[in-house]
Design a protein around this motif. Structure first.
Motif, PDB file in Angstrom:
ATOM      1  N   SER A  13       2.261   0.898   4.718  1.00 52.88           N
ATOM      2  CA  SER A  13       3.175   1.930   4.230  1.00 52.88           C
ATOM      3  C   SER A  13       2.633   3.299   4.606  1.00 52.88           C
ATOM      4  N   THR A  14       3.521   4.259   4.716  1.00 50.79           N
ATOM      5  CA  THR A  14       3.118   5.570   5.218  1.00 50.79           C
ATOM      6  C   THR A  14       3.484   6.680   4.246  1.00 50.79           C
ATOM      7  N   ASP A  15       2.831   7.786   4.425  1.00 51.53           N
ATOM      8  CA  ASP A  15       3.151   9.023   3.716  1.00 51.53           C
ATOM      9  C   ASP A  15       3.181  10.103   4.784  1.00 51.53           C
ATOM     10  N   SER A  36       0.340  12.728   8.647  1.00 57.77           N
ATOM     11  CA  SER A  36       0.851  11.414   8.281  1.00 57.77           C
ATOM     12  C   SER A  36      -0.317  10.506   7.968  1.00 57.77           C
ATOM     13  N   CYS A  37      -0.097   9.531   7.090  1.00 61.77           N
ATOM     14  CA  CYS A  37      -1.140   8.548   6.815  1.00 61.77           C
ATOM     15  C   CYS A  37      -0.513   7.164   6.703  1.00 61.77           C
ATOM     16  N   ILE A  38      -1.366   6.160   6.847  1.00 60.99           N
ATOM     17  CA  ILE A  38      -0.894   4.778   6.799  1.00 60.99           C
ATOM     18  C   ILE A  38      -1.876   3.963   5.971  1.00 60.99           C
ATOM     19  N   ALA A  53       4.223  14.150   6.105  1.00 58.87           N
ATOM     20  CA  ALA A  53       4.515  15.526   5.722  1.00 58.87           C
ATOM     21  C   ALA A  53       6.011  15.778   5.874  1.00 58.87           C
ATOM     22  N   VAL A  54       6.605  16.286   4.832  1.00 51.83           N
ATOM     23  CA  VAL A  54       8.059  16.474   4.823  1.00 51.83           C
ATOM     24  C   VAL A  54       8.502  17.385   5.953  1.00 51.83           C
ATOM     25  N   SER A  55       7.740  18.436   6.167  1.00 49.91           N
ATOM     26  CA  SER A  55       8.125  19.431   7.176  1.00 49.91           C
ATOM     27  C   SER A  55       8.032  18.902   8.591  1.00 49.91           C
ATOM     28  N   LEU A  56       7.331  17.784   8.784  1.00 53.64           N
ATOM     29  CA  LEU A  56       7.115  17.262  10.128  1.00 53.64           C
ATOM     30  C   LEU A  56       7.857  15.954  10.381  1.00 53.64           C
ATOM     31  N   LYS A  57       8.579  15.496   9.393  1.00 57.62           N
ATOM     32  CA  LYS A  57       9.267  14.214   9.551  1.00 57.62           C
ATOM     33  C   LYS A  57      10.252  14.255  10.703  1.00 57.62           C
ATOM     34  N   GLY A  58      10.295  13.154  11.420  1.00 58.54           N
ATOM     35  CA  GLY A  58      11.245  13.028  12.507  1.00 58.54           C
ATOM     36  C   GLY A  58      10.607  13.137  13.873  1.00 58.54           C
ATOM     37  N   ARG A  59       9.518  13.877  13.987  1.00 57.27           N
ATOM     38  CA  ARG A  59       8.872  14.025  15.287  1.00 57.27           C
ATOM     39  C   ARG A  59       7.533  13.314  15.364  1.00 57.27           C
ATOM     40  N   PHE A  60       6.959  12.986  14.224  1.00 54.28           N
ATOM     41  CA  PHE A  60       5.640  12.364  14.175  1.00 54.28           C
ATOM     42  C   PHE A  60       5.775  10.946  13.626  1.00 54.28           C
ATOM     43  N   THR A  61       5.202   9.997  14.308  1.00 56.10           N
ATOM     44  CA  THR A  61       5.261   8.607  13.867  1.00 56.10           C
ATOM     45  C   THR A  61       3.874   8.000  13.923  1.00 56.10           C
ATOM     46  N   ILE A  62       3.419   7.513  12.786  1.00 52.10           N
ATOM     47  CA  ILE A  62       2.115   6.861  12.718  1.00 52.10           C
ATOM     48  C   ILE A  62       2.308   5.351  12.798  1.00 52.10           C
ATOM     49  N   SER A  63       1.366   4.696  13.441  1.00 52.16           N
ATOM     50  CA  SER A  63       1.398   3.236  13.528  1.00 52.16           C
ATOM     51  C   SER A  63      -0.021   2.740  13.722  1.00 52.16           C
ATOM     52  N   LYS A  64      -0.204   1.436  13.606  1.00 54.07           N
ATOM     53  CA  LYS A  64      -1.546   0.905  13.807  1.00 54.07           C
ATOM     54  C   LYS A  64      -1.484  -0.468  14.450  1.00 54.07           C
ATOM     55  N   ALA A 113      -8.776  10.501   9.848  1.00 50.28           N
ATOM     56  CA  ALA A 113      -9.711  10.335   8.752  1.00 50.28           C
ATOM     57  C   ALA A 113      -9.440   8.996   8.074  1.00 50.28           C
ATOM     58  N   ALA A 114     -10.488   8.463   7.439  1.00 54.01           N
ATOM     59  CA  ALA A 114     -10.382   7.159   6.792  1.00 54.01           C
ATOM     60  C   ALA A 114     -10.875   7.238   5.355  1.00 54.01           C
ATOM     61  N   ASP A 115     -10.260   6.450   4.517  1.00 48.85           N
ATOM     62  CA  ASP A 115     -10.693   6.409   3.128  1.00 48.85           C
ATOM     63  C   ASP A 115     -10.462   5.015   2.557  1.00 48.85           C
ATOM     64  N   PRO A 116     -11.477   4.403   1.974  1.00 51.66           N
ATOM     65  CA  PRO A 116     -11.321   3.043   1.451  1.00 51.66           C
ATOM     66  C   PRO A 116     -10.586   2.987   0.119  1.00 51.66           C
ATOM     67  N   LEU A 117     -10.578   4.074  -0.623  1.00 52.24           N
ATOM     68  CA  LEU A 117      -9.978   4.031  -1.952  1.00 52.24           C
ATOM     69  C   LEU A 117      -8.456   4.017  -1.900  1.00 52.24           C
ATOM     70  N   GLN A 118      -7.895   4.371  -0.749  1.00 47.95           N
ATOM     71  CA  GLN A 118      -6.447   4.450  -0.652  1.00 47.95           C
ATOM     72  C   GLN A 118      -5.854   3.272   0.127  1.00 47.95           C
ATOM     73  N   PHE A 119      -6.604   2.197   0.252  1.00 51.32           N
ATOM     74  CA  PHE A 119      -6.135   1.159   1.154  1.00 51.32           C
ATOM     75  C   PHE A 119      -4.812   0.552   0.710  1.00 51.32           C
ATOM     76  N   ARG A 120      -4.504   0.631  -0.598  1.00 56.22           N
ATOM     77  CA  ARG A 120      -3.232   0.079  -1.071  1.00 56.22           C
ATOM     78  C   ARG A 120      -2.074   1.038  -0.804  1.00 56.22           C
ATOM     79  N   ARG A 121      -2.315   2.321  -0.984  1.00 55.69           N
ATOM     80  CA  ARG A 121      -1.263   3.311  -0.795  1.00 55.69           C
ATOM     81  C   ARG A 121      -1.922   4.626  -0.411  1.00 55.69           C
ATOM     82  N   CYS A 122      -1.589   5.112   0.763  1.00 53.44           N
ATOM     83  CA  CYS A 122      -2.252   6.340   1.212  1.00 53.44           C
ATOM     84  C   CYS A 122      -1.538   7.567   0.655  1.00 53.44           C
ATOM     85  N   ASN A 123      -2.247   8.659   0.644  1.00 54.22           N
ATOM     86  CA  ASN A 123      -1.717   9.927   0.142  1.00 54.22           C
ATOM     87  C   ASN A 123      -2.328  11.042   0.970  1.00 54.22           C
TER      88      ASN A 123
END
Length: 125
Positions: free
Chosen positions: A57-59, A49-51, A61-72, A97-107
């Protein structure tokens, strides 16, 4: 200096829960996307998961949805991963992991520039 430190891993019985933490320093979460990944030795790393920085906003993994929740918590500069109903297949080292280029929308499929050292999660009875 950008630094990410994971914590909260450990041993848990099947069906249990854990909350992993990723403490960030050297930057503010507003301007970085943060992702959680996991890896089992000998297998490819898997995105969980990413935020995004700017709006949370989050992205997920489809296979893991429902049991994993990301927050900050921007005030604590920390990102969390809540994992519920753990099963043995969740056993892995979990990395943030962190990435500055995705600050608007993570992937989850994008490249992340900075990585923590990981925290081990072991699920067994």
């Amino acid at each position: 200096q950008v630094q990410l430190v994971e914590s909260g891993g450990g041993w848990v019985q099947p069906g249990g829960s854990l909350r992993l933490s990723c403490a960030a320093s050297g930057f503010t979460l507003d301007y970085y996307a943060i992702g959680w990944f996991r890896q089992v030795p000998g297998e490819e790393r898997e995105g969980v998961s990413c935020i995004s920085g700017i709006d949370g906003s989050t992205d997920d993994a489809v296979s893991l949805k429902g049991r994993f929740t990301i927050s900050k918590d921007n005030a604590k500069n920390t990102v969390y991963l809540q994992i519920n109903n753990l099963n043995p297949e969740d056993t892995a080292v979990y990395y943030c992991a962190a990435d500055p280029l995705q600050f608007r929308r993570c992937n989850l499929l994008a490249q992340y520039e900075y990585w923590g050292q990981g925290t081990q999660v072991t699920v067994s009875s």
